[in-house]
Design an enzyme around this catalytic site. Structure first.
Site, PDB file in Angstrom:
ATOM      1  N   CYS A   1      18.027  31.026  -1.339  1.00  0.00           N
ATOM      2  CA  CYS A   1      18.244  29.626  -0.936  1.00  0.00           C
ATOM      3  C   CYS A   1      19.129  28.925  -1.974  1.00  0.00           C
ATOM      4  O   CYS A   1      19.374  29.446  -3.066  1.00  0.00           O
ATOM      5  CB  CYS A   1      16.907  28.900  -0.783  1.00  0.00           C
ATOM      6  SG  CYS A   1      16.154  28.418  -2.350  1.00  0.00           S
TER       7      CYS A   1
ATOM      8  N   GLU B   1       3.248  30.220  -2.158  1.00  0.00           N
ATOM      9  CA  GLU B   1       3.233  29.031  -1.304  1.00  0.00           C
ATOM     10  C   GLU B   1       2.059  28.113  -1.631  1.00  0.00           C
ATOM     11  O   GLU B   1       1.142  28.482  -2.377  1.00  0.00           O
ATOM     12  CB  GLU B   1       3.223  29.465   0.168  1.00  0.00           C
ATOM     13  CG  GLU B   1       4.521  30.196   0.515  1.00  0.00           C
ATOM     14  CD  GLU B   1       4.679  30.519   1.985  1.00  0.00           C
ATOM     15  OE1 GLU B   1       3.715  30.361   2.764  1.00  0.00           O
ATOM     16  OE2 GLU B   1       5.798  30.927   2.368  1.00  0.00           O
TER      17      GLU B   1
ATOM     18  N   GLU C   1      12.616  34.433  -6.097  1.00  0.00           N
ATOM     19  CA  GLU C   1      13.692  34.539  -7.091  1.00  0.00           C
ATOM     20  C   GLU C   1      13.395  33.688  -8.318  1.00  0.00           C
ATOM     21  O   GLU C   1      13.528  34.126  -9.458  1.00  0.00           O
ATOM     22  CB  GLU C   1      15.034  34.081  -6.491  1.00  0.00           C
ATOM     23  CG  GLU C   1      15.548  34.930  -5.365  1.00  0.00           C
ATOM     24  CD  GLU C   1      15.038  34.485  -3.989  1.00  0.00           C
ATOM     25  OE1 GLU C   1      13.867  34.059  -3.902  1.00  0.00           O
ATOM     26  OE2 GLU C   1      15.793  34.591  -3.018  1.00  0.00           O
TER      27      GLU C   1
HETATM   28  N1  THU Z   1      11.711  32.303   0.197  1.00  0.00           N
HETATM   29  C1  THU Z   1      11.918  33.031  -0.933  1.00  0.00           C
HETATM   30  O1  THU Z   1      10.984  33.365  -1.667  1.00  0.00           O
HETATM   31  N2  THU Z   1      13.177  33.386  -1.228  1.00  0.00           N
HETATM   32  C2  THU Z   1      14.258  33.113  -0.461  1.00  0.00           C
HETATM   33  O2  THU Z   1      15.362  33.503  -0.814  1.00  0.00           O
HETATM   34  C3  THU Z   1      14.118  32.339   0.761  1.00  0.00           C
HETATM   35  C4  THU Z   1      12.743  31.877   1.088  1.00  0.00           C
HETATM   36  C5  THU Z   1      10.322  31.959   0.544  1.00  0.00           C
HETATM   37  C6  THU Z   1       9.963  30.518   0.445  1.00  0.00           C
HETATM   38  C7  THU Z   1       8.806  30.453   1.404  1.00  0.00           C
HETATM   39  O3  THU Z   1       7.635  30.850   0.714  1.00  0.00           O
HETATM   40  C8  THU Z   1       9.107  31.478   2.452  1.00  0.00           C
HETATM   41  O4  THU Z   1      10.075  32.343   1.883  1.00  0.00           O
HETATM   42  C9  THU Z   1       9.635  30.911   3.743  1.00  0.00           C
HETATM   43  O5  THU Z   1      10.708  30.072   3.515  1.00  0.00           O
END
Ligand code: THU
Length: 175
Positions: free
Chosen positions: A126, A78, A89
């Site tokens: 996502c 992040e 992913e």
């Molecule tokens: N996130 C992922 O790493 N993979 C997913 O499939 C969905 C969301 C992360 C993005 C962000 O850092 C946190 O989860 C919250 O959305």
């Protein structure tokens, strides 16, 4: 005139079609996973410890298995400027493809946890990650087996991302 127009609309409405899009997802418990799938899931679960999720507190781990058996893990990263961060992913797939550009990705496992622990329901990728998974399948001409982990149940999408990306934008239209 009005009647005629009305008739016209009616005819058009009758010609309208519907298509039903269906996706097959296998549901099973962690114990029911094959040893190979469990190994990849365990790597993704372990990877969550390396997640940098200081803003969401949502720690995601991913693991890919390449065609020669090599396993590569990654996590979400992040950023204070939120869109600059990246999902687990994509971090994992981009890292794997950068290190091993000639090795097809055969399988991908995803797991997540928060300060309350692991999630009961599987975490699903996502939209942007689904599109990147599709591109990776195209790149290596190999469908990717996807295993989504939850403590109560796991999902397996056996034969590639398409069931999770109906009506996807396909690179074939660029040809
Ligand atoms: N996130 C992922 O790493 N993979 C997913 O499939 C969905 C969301 C992360 C993005 C962000 O850092 C946190 O989860 C919250 O959305």
């Amino acid at each position: 005139m009005n009647n005629l127009l009305f008739g016209c609309f009616l005819i058009k409405a009758n010609l309208m079609k519907e298509i039903i899009l269906q996706s097959k997802v296998k549901v099973c418990s962690y114990e029911e996973l094959s040893a190979e799938d469990r190994k990849l899931v365990d790597a993704a679960r372990k990877a969550t410890a390396n997640s940098y999720a200081v803003y969401s507190g949502f720690n995601v781990g991913a693991a890919v298995r390449l065609c020669d058996g090599t396993m590569v893990c990654g996590t979400n990263q992040e950023n204070a400027a939120y869109p600059s961060g990246l999902c687990a992913e994509r971090t994992t797939i981009f890292w794997a493809n950068s290190q091993y550009p000639d090795k097809a990705v055969k399988a991908l496992a995803i797991a997540a946890c928060t300060k309350e622990g692991e999630l009961a329901k599987p975490i699903t990728p996502c939209g942007a990650c689904r599109q990147v998974i599709l591109e990776t399948e195209k790149r290596f001409n190999t469908p990717i087996r996807i295993i989504l982990y939850g403590t109560e149940e796991c999902y397996i999408i056996e034969d590639g991302i398409k069931p999770l990306l109906p009506l996807c934008f396909d690179s074939e239209v660029l040809e």
